[in-house]
Motif scaffolding. Sequence first.
Motif, PDB file in Angstrom:
ATOM      1  N   LEU A  15       0.793  -1.227   0.000  1.00 46.33           N
ATOM      2  CA  LEU A  15       0.000   0.000   0.000  1.00 46.33           C
ATOM      3  C   LEU A  15       0.824   1.274   0.000  1.00 46.33           C
ATOM      4  N   THR A  16       2.131   1.177   0.187  1.00 41.88           N
ATOM      5  CA  THR A  16       2.966   2.376   0.233  1.00 41.88           C
ATOM      6  C   THR A  16       4.202   2.191  -0.631  1.00 41.88           C
ATOM      7  N   ARG A  17       4.921   3.294  -0.776  1.00 40.54           N
ATOM      8  CA  ARG A  17       6.225   3.252  -1.451  1.00 40.54           C
ATOM      9  C   ARG A  17       7.351   3.470  -0.438  1.00 40.54           C
ATOM     10  N   ILE A  18       7.032   3.250   0.821  1.00 42.64           N
ATOM     11  CA  ILE A  18       8.028   3.367   1.876  1.00 42.64           C
ATOM     12  C   ILE A  18       8.921   2.120   1.826  1.00 42.64           C
ATOM     13  N   PRO A  19      10.232   2.281   1.678  1.00 46.10           N
ATOM     14  CA  PRO A  19      11.103   1.108   1.537  1.00 46.10           C
ATOM     15  C   PRO A  19      11.206   0.298   2.827  1.00 46.10           C
ATOM     16  N   VAL A  20      10.902  -0.979   2.736  1.00 47.09           N
ATOM     17  CA  VAL A  20      11.073  -1.913   3.845  1.00 47.09           C
ATOM     18  C   VAL A  20      11.987  -3.023   3.332  1.00 47.09           C
ATOM     19  N   PRO A  21      13.238  -3.067   3.788  1.00 47.53           N
ATOM     20  CA  PRO A  21      14.228  -3.988   3.212  1.00 47.53           C
ATOM     21  C   PRO A  21      14.058  -5.430   3.685  1.00 47.53           C
ATOM     22  N   LEU A  22      12.868  -5.941   3.523  1.00 42.81           N
ATOM     23  CA  LEU A  22      12.586  -7.319   3.886  1.00 42.81           C
ATOM     24  C   LEU A  22      11.822  -7.969   2.749  1.00 42.81           C
ATOM     25  N   THR A  23      11.994  -9.254   2.591  1.00 46.80           N
ATOM     26  CA  THR A  23      11.277  -9.995   1.553  1.00 46.80           C
ATOM     27  C   THR A  23      10.255 -10.905   2.204  1.00 46.80           C
ATOM     28  N   VAL A  24       9.007 -10.743   1.797  1.00 46.96           N
ATOM     29  CA  VAL A  24       7.940 -11.605   2.306  1.00 46.96           C
ATOM     30  C   VAL A  24       7.203 -12.206   1.113  1.00 46.96           C
ATOM     31  N   PRO A  25       6.649 -13.388   1.266  1.00 49.45           N
ATOM     32  CA  PRO A  25       5.920 -14.014   0.152  1.00 49.45           C
ATOM     33  C   PRO A  25       4.557 -13.359  -0.045  1.00 49.45           C
ATOM     34  N   PHE A  26       4.319 -12.866  -1.245  1.00 49.60           N
ATOM     35  CA  PHE A  26       3.014 -12.285  -1.553  1.00 49.60           C
ATOM     36  C   PHE A  26       2.070 -13.421  -1.954  1.00 49.60           C
ATOM     37  N   GLU A  27       1.721 -14.224  -0.961  1.00 45.87           N
ATOM     38  CA  GLU A  27       0.848 -15.372  -1.144  1.00 45.87           C
ATOM     39  C   GLU A  27      -0.473 -15.116  -0.428  1.00 45.87           C
ATOM     40  N   PRO A  28      -1.554 -15.807  -0.850  1.00 39.50           N
ATOM     41  CA  PRO A  28      -2.872 -15.568  -0.239  1.00 39.50           C
ATOM     42  C   PRO A  28      -2.880 -15.641   1.287  1.00 39.50           C
ATOM     43  N   GLN A  29      -2.121 -16.567   1.887  1.00 42.01           N
ATOM     44  CA  GLN A  29      -2.119 -16.695   3.338  1.00 42.01           C
ATOM     45  C   GLN A  29      -1.573 -15.445   4.013  1.00 42.01           C
ATOM     46  N   VAL A  30      -0.503 -14.896   3.443  1.00 40.77           N
ATOM     47  CA  VAL A  30       0.093 -13.688   4.008  1.00 40.77           C
ATOM     48  C   VAL A  30      -0.758 -12.471   3.687  1.00 40.77           C
ATOM     49  N   LEU A  31      -1.217 -12.370   2.447  1.00 41.36           N
ATOM     50  CA  LEU A  31      -1.977 -11.195   2.039  1.00 41.36           C
ATOM     51  C   LEU A  31      -3.323 -11.103   2.743  1.00 41.36           C
ATOM     52  N   SER A  32      -3.950 -12.234   3.011  1.00 45.92           N
ATOM     53  CA  SER A  32      -5.225 -12.191   3.729  1.00 45.92           C
ATOM     54  C   SER A  32      -5.019 -11.638   5.134  1.00 45.92           C
ATOM     55  N   ARG A  33      -3.946 -12.051   5.801  1.00 47.88           N
ATOM     56  CA  ARG A  33      -3.635 -11.501   7.119  1.00 47.88           C
ATOM     57  C   ARG A  33      -3.244 -10.024   7.028  1.00 47.88           C
ATOM     58  N   SER A  34      -2.615  -9.647   5.928  1.00 51.00           N
ATOM     59  CA  SER A  34      -2.156  -8.262   5.799  1.00 51.00           C
ATOM     60  C   SER A  34      -3.322  -7.277   5.810  1.00 51.00           C
ATOM     61  N   ALA A  35      -4.522  -7.731   5.435  1.00 48.09           N
ATOM     62  CA  ALA A  35      -5.684  -6.843   5.435  1.00 48.09           C
ATOM     63  C   ALA A  35      -5.958  -6.272   6.822  1.00 48.09           C
ATOM     64  N   ALA A  36      -5.640  -7.027   7.851  1.00 49.41           N
ATOM     65  CA  ALA A  36      -5.828  -6.547   9.222  1.00 49.41           C
ATOM     66  C   ALA A  36      -4.877  -5.404   9.546  1.00 49.41           C
ATOM     67  N   TYR A  37      -3.806  -5.269   8.748  1.00 47.40           N
ATOM     68  CA  TYR A  37      -2.792  -4.241   9.015  1.00 47.40           C
ATOM     69  C   TYR A  37      -2.816  -3.115   7.985  1.00 47.40           C
ATOM     70  N   PHE A  38      -3.834  -3.095   7.126  1.00 47.54           N
ATOM     71  CA  PHE A  38      -3.936  -2.011   6.152  1.00 47.54           C
ATOM     72  C   PHE A  38      -3.905  -0.651   6.849  1.00 47.54           C
ATOM     73  N   SER A  39      -4.616  -0.551   7.976  1.00 48.31           N
ATOM     74  CA  SER A  39      -4.696   0.735   8.660  1.00 48.31           C
ATOM     75  C   SER A  39      -3.355   1.151   9.254  1.00 48.31           C
ATOM     76  N   ILE A  40      -2.510   0.183   9.612  1.00 46.28           N
ATOM     77  CA  ILE A  40      -1.185   0.524  10.123  1.00 46.28           C
ATOM     78  C   ILE A  40      -0.353   1.156   9.008  1.00 46.28           C
ATOM     79  N   ALA A  41      -0.438   0.576   7.814  1.00 44.65           N
ATOM     80  CA  ALA A  41       0.241   1.184   6.664  1.00 44.65           C
ATOM     81  C   ALA A  41      -0.292   2.590   6.433  1.00 44.65           C
ATOM     82  N   GLY A  42      -1.617   2.749   6.541  1.00 42.23           N
ATOM     83  CA  GLY A  42      -2.202   4.080   6.394  1.00 42.23           C
ATOM     84  C   GLY A  42      -1.746   5.026   7.484  1.00 42.23           C
ATOM     85  N   GLY A  43      -1.622   4.523   8.710  1.00 42.12           N
ATOM     86  CA  GLY A  43      -1.165   5.359   9.810  1.00 42.12           C
ATOM     87  C   GLY A  43       0.262   5.838   9.611  1.00 42.12           C
ATOM     88  N   ILE A  44       1.107   5.000   9.012  1.00 43.00           N
ATOM     89  CA  ILE A  44       2.479   5.413   8.716  1.00 43.00           C
ATOM     90  C   ILE A  44       2.463   6.553   7.697  1.00 43.00           C
TER      91      ILE A  44
END
Length: 264
Positions: A15-44
């Motif tokens: 959701l952002t262009r803020i560089p985070v030097p980590l590699t995570v798998p963009f797989e359904p299991q991870v992305l589905s959980r990431s929805a709970a943290y959308f607002s944290i990305a927005g808060g940043i």
Amino acid sequence: MKLHAQALVAAIQFLTRIPVPLTVPFEPQVLSRSAAYFSIAGGIIGGIVMLGFAAVQSWLPAGPGAVLLLALWLALSGALHMDGWMDTADGVLSHRSRERMLEIMKDSRVGAMGVIAAVLLLLFKFTVLYELLSRTESAYVLPLLVIIPAWSRWWMAAAIVLWPSARQGEGIGALFQAVSLRHVWSGFVLTFLLACGTGLAFGLPISTSAFTAAGAAAVTMATGTIMSFWLVRKLGGLTGDTYGALNEGIEAILLFALLLLTTH
């Protein structure tokens, strides 16, 4: 814990262009959980915008300051959601058949309606930021600038769950098909706590912080519901572009609500 950490990083990277030097798998299991943290990305994003607001208010006239602040806001997301706003406008304002609207939205070229919609939205946000920079010293401005992008991105997760997809199994939306109400409610709690904590950090009483958090949540849900129903009626469901359009629309209305709050 590892999955939650990956989900948070995925939300920020997606959701952002803020560089985070980590590699995570963009797989359904991870992305589905990431929805709970959308607002944290927005808060940043909101936190950086808030710092930018404080800086330009101290050093620049309101006009140039509002332009630079708006440019910063767009740059932090790579104009990802603005692109969705433009594509959605091109489609739903074309007055074509549902199938043709969806085809238009998939076209990478931007049409007249998309350009007009973008110009109007940017002008609206600019004028609100100009007024906030030039007229108000309200204690509400800085904490609410942090949480506006958080609430608008939380609604994107809610919309994924609450409304059907217009393109089943296609596009970016297909990666988030496993998002559930549990993720949405978790995201709501995180956003509400973020909103309350931000208010407290800026010296607002706990009752005022909770009241403004509830008000922002109510405006978000009202605006998001109206927009989502209208888009679903037009398209038969939502798409990746419409999620971006929802974010942009909710941000604009929350900004306007902030202006009204600080001028009374």
